[in-house]
Design an enzyme around this catalytic site. Structure first.
Site, PDB file in Angstrom:
ATOM      1  N   LYS A  22       0.824  -1.221   0.000  1.00 11.79           N
ATOM      2  CA  LYS A  22       0.000   0.000   0.000  1.00 11.79           C
ATOM      3  C   LYS A  22       0.855   1.266   0.000  1.00 11.79           C
ATOM      4  O   LYS A  22       0.466   2.275  -0.586  1.00 11.79           O
ATOM      5  CB  LYS A  22      -0.967   0.006   1.185  1.00 11.79           C
ATOM      6  CG  LYS A  22      -2.068  -1.027   1.023  1.00 11.79           C
ATOM      7  CD  LYS A  22      -3.299  -0.724   1.850  1.00 11.79           C
ATOM      8  CE  LYS A  22      -4.420  -1.661   1.437  1.00 11.79           C
ATOM      9  NZ  LYS A  22      -5.650  -1.489   2.172  1.00 11.79           N
ATOM     10  N   LYS A  38      -4.467  -9.019  -6.342  1.00 14.21           N
ATOM     11  CA  LYS A  38      -5.747  -9.393  -5.751  1.00 14.21           C
ATOM     12  C   LYS A  38      -6.831  -8.381  -6.110  1.00 14.21           C
ATOM     13  O   LYS A  38      -6.538  -7.200  -6.318  1.00 14.21           O
ATOM     14  CB  LYS A  38      -5.611  -9.562  -4.233  1.00 14.21           C
ATOM     15  CG  LYS A  38      -5.999  -8.381  -3.417  1.00 14.21           C
ATOM     16  CD  LYS A  38      -6.107  -8.727  -1.942  1.00 14.21           C
ATOM     17  CE  LYS A  38      -6.425  -7.460  -1.144  1.00 14.21           C
ATOM     18  NZ  LYS A  38      -7.804  -7.014  -1.276  1.00 14.21           N
ATOM     19  N   LYS A  75     -10.799  -3.164  -3.321  1.00 19.45           N
ATOM     20  CA  LYS A  75     -11.661  -1.980  -3.379  1.00 19.45           C
ATOM     21  C   LYS A  75     -10.884  -0.782  -3.892  1.00 19.45           C
ATOM     22  O   LYS A  75     -11.419   0.088  -4.553  1.00 19.45           O
ATOM     23  CB  LYS A  75     -12.135  -1.632  -1.969  1.00 19.45           C
ATOM     24  CG  LYS A  75     -13.268  -2.470  -1.474  1.00 19.45           C
ATOM     25  CD  LYS A  75     -13.777  -1.866  -0.178  1.00 19.45           C
ATOM     26  CE  LYS A  75     -13.839  -2.901   0.910  1.00 19.45           C
ATOM     27  NZ  LYS A  75     -12.827  -2.737   1.944  1.00 19.45           N
TER      28      LYS A  75
HETATM   29  P1  ATP Z   1      -8.678  -2.207   0.510  1.00 15.29           P
HETATM   30  O1  ATP Z   1      -8.147  -2.269  -0.899  1.00 15.29           O
HETATM   31  O2  ATP Z   1      -9.211  -0.866   0.895  1.00 15.29           O
HETATM   32  O3  ATP Z   1      -7.721  -2.801   1.516  1.00 15.29           O
HETATM   33  P2  ATP Z   1     -10.030  -4.714   0.372  1.00 15.29           P
HETATM   34  O4  ATP Z   1     -10.707  -5.039  -0.897  1.00 15.29           O
HETATM   35  O5  ATP Z   1      -8.713  -5.377   0.636  1.00 15.29           O
HETATM   36  O6  ATP Z   1      -9.949  -3.132   0.478  1.00 15.29           O
HETATM   37  P3  ATP Z   1     -10.758  -5.061   3.141  1.00 15.29           P
HETATM   38  O7  ATP Z   1     -11.849  -4.277   3.773  1.00 15.29           O
HETATM   39  O8  ATP Z   1      -9.349  -4.658   3.404  1.00 15.29           O
HETATM   40  O9  ATP Z   1     -11.027  -5.067   1.556  1.00 15.29           O
HETATM   41  O10 ATP Z   1     -10.931  -6.584   3.513  1.00 15.29           O
HETATM   42  C1  ATP Z   1     -12.139  -7.138   4.023  1.00 15.29           C
HETATM   43  C2  ATP Z   1     -12.060  -8.650   3.998  1.00 15.29           C
HETATM   44  O11 ATP Z   1     -12.111  -9.109   2.639  1.00 15.29           O
HETATM   45  C3  ATP Z   1     -10.755  -9.212   4.578  1.00 15.29           C
HETATM   46  O12 ATP Z   1     -11.066 -10.401   5.304  1.00 15.29           O
HETATM   47  C4  ATP Z   1      -9.936  -9.537   3.372  1.00 15.29           C
HETATM   48  O13 ATP Z   1      -8.995 -10.563   3.612  1.00 15.29           O
HETATM   49  C5  ATP Z   1     -11.010  -9.985   2.397  1.00 15.29           C
HETATM   50  N1  ATP Z   1     -10.578  -9.782   1.021  1.00 15.29           N
HETATM   51  C6  ATP Z   1     -10.228  -8.606   0.454  1.00 15.29           C
HETATM   52  N2  ATP Z   1      -9.897  -8.773  -0.829  1.00 15.29           N
HETATM   53  C7  ATP Z   1     -10.043 -10.111  -1.086  1.00 15.29           C
HETATM   54  C8  ATP Z   1      -9.852 -10.925  -2.242  1.00 15.29           C
HETATM   55  N3  ATP Z   1      -9.450 -10.374  -3.380  1.00 15.29           N
HETATM   56  N4  ATP Z   1     -10.102 -12.248  -2.151  1.00 15.29           N
HETATM   57  C9  ATP Z   1     -10.528 -12.796  -0.991  1.00 15.29           C
HETATM   58  N5  ATP Z   1     -10.720 -12.089   0.149  1.00 15.29           N
HETATM   59  C10 ATP Z   1     -10.482 -10.764   0.105  1.00 15.29           C
HETATM   60 MG    MG Z   2      -7.572  -4.849   2.332  1.00 17.27          MG
END
Ligand code: ATP
Ligand code: MG
Length: 357
Positions: A127, A219, A222
């Protein structure tokens, strides 16, 4: 504090009441990775455990969030939790900033965790990127706050996607070091030989790491600037079909066995998504689609996704329009969370040696 054990083999592990904690950041649109990797697991675990599901808004501001957007996103994630099947009456659903004990315990943990441990965290490296000198101190300390989120409830199980495994392991290290550093004080105050449990990550199934639709090495996230990289829970049927049609793949047909997915990350990703949505194994997907071209597989995947997500999307929209209801859920959840977190924090203050009135 303790529950009677019937199975001696698990006694050491479960001297603490089994409890689930997990969180999702209100940082933008929830996507298929959040849904398959985390939220569907949250839903299933409700039958077996007492669960605490948190909209982690303190984590969100580790990178800049527009205040009005943040407010909106907190309500949206809450609506998504409920639309996916989380029961906020039986379990606890709330937003982190309403329970100040998270931040309070995080400070204590900042003084327990070692710099060397934090320096190994890959999420920070990813990040922060090349701009490391210019990111917030909060982004660096994020895993310490995450440890506090889990341990302020002395939770034992943490359902997360694969990307959060390292952070849950760090929470275990912090819990262990706290238990060691304060062992005498913990025992003297009647908490036995460990105050915090060592929480276990729960990471299972074919979609623990859903990848970007544009790049099989990244991955789904968001915070990815490309909306084409992810399926949002708010996407309609046309958007889902288009994103799947445009998803990056290779020219080969699908293999008949899982081994054939090695070194084909994009194909592996789409097969994993299909398997998770259909609740079957990747091997079973390949039994059905082995030898098929993507031109045949992609429409089947899009149909499956639409069937799975469209009822959730509709319910999210309905709930999200009712701010009074959502805010009431968060108020009620926060109040119940505060009782539990307050109890832990008072004990921590005593253990550390703070004077309190
Ligand atoms: P950001 O990019 O802001 O970190 P994010 O998409 O990683 O957002 P988080 O809110 O950080 O979302 O994560 C929420 C949950 O979703 C966590 O348990 C994380 O491990 C899971 N998660 C996030 N992205 C993935 C993915 N691509 N595949 C499976 N699980 C995911
Ligand atoms: Mg995340």
């Amino acid at each position: 504090m303790t529950t009677p054990q019937t199975e001696p083999a698990t006694a050491a592990k479960s001297a603490f009441q089994e409890k689930v904690f997990s969180g999702v950041q209100p940082t933008g649109n929830l996507h298929l990775g959040n849904y398959l990797g985390a939220i569907t697991k949250f839903v299933t675990l409700q039958d077996r455990y007492d669960c605490i599901y948190c909209v982690v808004d303190l984590h969100a501001i580790t990178v800049w969030q527009e205040p009005d957007e943040l407010t909106k996103a907190i309500r949206e994630v809450t609506a998504a939790f409920i639309a996916c099947g989380i029961d906020p009456k039986k379990h606890i659903v709330y937003n982190q900033s309403q329970v100040s004990e998270h931040a309070e315990l995080a400070w204590v943990f900042n003084c327990v965790a070692r710099l060397g441990w934090m320096n190994r965290m890959t999420q920070f490296k990813e990040k922060a990127g090349k701009d490391r000198e210019n990111v917030s101190l909060g982004l660096y300390a994020y895993p310490s706050l995450m440890a506090a989120d889990i341990l302020v409830y002395r939770a034992t199980h943490v359902p997360v996607g694969e990307d959060q495994k390292q952070h849950v392991e760090l929470a275990r290290d912090i819990a262990q070091k706290f238990n060691n550093d304060y062992a005498a004080s913990i025992a003297a105050r009647g908490f036995g030989d460990a105050f915090f449990p060592l929480p276990e990550p729960l990471i299972q199934g074919p979609a623990t790491r859903v990848m970007s639709l544009r790049d099989g090495a990244k991955k789904m996230s968001k915070s990815d600037p490309s909306d084409q990289s992810r399926i949002n829970l708010t996407d309609d049927a046309d958007a889902i079909a288009l994103k799947i049609r445009r998803a990056k793949t290779d020219p080969e047909p699908l293999p008949s066995e899982e081994k054939g997915l090695e070194a084909r990350p994009e194909a592996d990703n789409l097969v994993g998504i299909y398997a998770a949505c259909a609740d079957i194994s990747k091997a079973d997907v390949l039994k059905q689609f082995g030898g098929a071209q993507f031109s045949a597989f992609k429409p089947a995947l899009a149909d499956l996704l639409v069937a799975k997500l469209s009822p959730i999307t509709a319910e999210m929209r309905r709930l999200n329009a009712d701010h009074a209801y959502i805010d009431q859920v968060l108020a009620d959840g926060s109040q119940r969370a505060r009782v539990l977190a307050g109890e832990t924090m008072r004990a921590v203050k005593d253990i550390v040696g703070f004077v309190r009135s």
